[in-house]
Design a protein around this motif. Structure first.
Motif, short mmCIF file in Angstrom:
data_model
loop_
_atom_site.label_atom_id
_atom_site.label_comp_id
_atom_site.label_asym_id
_atom_site.label_seq_id
_atom_site.Cartn_x
_atom_site.Cartn_y
_atom_site.Cartn_z
N GLU A 62 0.84 -1.20 0.00
CA GLU A 62 0.00 0.00 0.00
C GLU A 62 0.88 1.25 0.00
O GLU A 62 1.77 1.38 0.84
N GLY A 66 -2.91 4.97 -0.54
CA GLY A 66 -3.80 3.86 -0.22
C GLY A 66 -3.98 2.86 -1.33
O GLY A 66 -4.78 1.93 -1.22
N ASP A 67 -3.23 3.02 -2.43
CA ASP A 67 -3.35 2.12 -3.57
C ASP A 67 -2.35 0.96 -3.48
O ASP A 67 -1.24 1.14 -2.99
N SER A 160 -9.01 0.49 -4.37
CA SER A 160 -7.62 0.75 -3.98
C SER A 160 -6.65 -0.24 -4.61
O SER A 160 -5.44 -0.02 -4.61
#
Length: 204
Positions: A62, A66-67, A160
């Motif tokens: 992450e 937040g991806d 995400s």
């Protein structure tokens, strides 16, 4: 006067449609870092120029946004088809010829992420002040940041999760966001680039 005014209105309408289409395909940016684990960060000097190595992006971690770039079912995460046709290394995502800092000479996806090598412009041939400064900082081991830009496909259930990253460009940047990027040397002068495995995409 009525006909010219009509033409102007049509031109403005077409322009508006064009920008709406471009905005719907907005590029996204991801950051990570490269680093050499020797006494001095910076990579290596070769006969054809100064070379830096590292990961332009890492998978299954992450990032600060937040991806999480994730391989689903063993599929490749990174689509390099477009980038391979013009593998320039930019500064700060400035899409202009005066912001080219070098050229990516090797790039491949492995189990960690998007591994690359790039040859920097010779410092005496960097005429733009911001490019010369960035190249000098990279050579001195001060500038570590790398960022990718492109169109990212996301998981339908978890937005995400990035399932496919269509890479458009790679840049030197000041602040990396991928704290999990691999920070060790990808090989010194004694390890030729051609020893990378068969799945490597060679775009030199």
């Amino acid at each position: 006067f009525i006909i010219p005014l009509f033409i102007v209105n049509v031109a403005l309408l077409l322009r508006s449609c064009f920008y709406q289409e471009m905005s719907s395909k907005k590029l996204e940016y991801k950051f990570c870092s490269f680093k050499d684990d020797g006494e001095k960060f910076s990579g290596e000097q070769s006969e054809s120029g100064y070379v830096i190595r590292g990961y332009a992006n890492t998978k299954n971690n992450e990032d600060s946004y937040g991806d999480i770039p994730t391989s689903i079912g063993g599929r490749k995460v990174y689509d390099l088809d477009r980038y391979a046709m013009n593998p320039v290394l930019l500064v700060d995502h400035r899409n202009e010829s005066g912001s080219v800092a070098g050229r990516v000479i090797d790039i491949e996806e492995d189990e960690v992420g998007l591994k690359f090598s790039a040859r920097l412009m010779p410092i005496d041939k960097c005429h733009a002040p911001h490019v010369k400064h960035a190249v000098a900082c990279a050579m001195e081991g001060i500038l570590h940041g790398i960022s990718i830009a492109g169109i990212f496909d996301r998981d339908t259930e978890n937005k995400s999760v990035i399932t496919r990253a269509h890479i458009y460009e790679i840049s030197l940047v000041a602040i990396p966001a991928d704290q999990h990027s691999l920070t060790k040397s990808m090989g010194g002068p004694e390890i030729p680039l051609v020893t990378w495995n068969e799945k490597k995409i060679r775009i030199a």
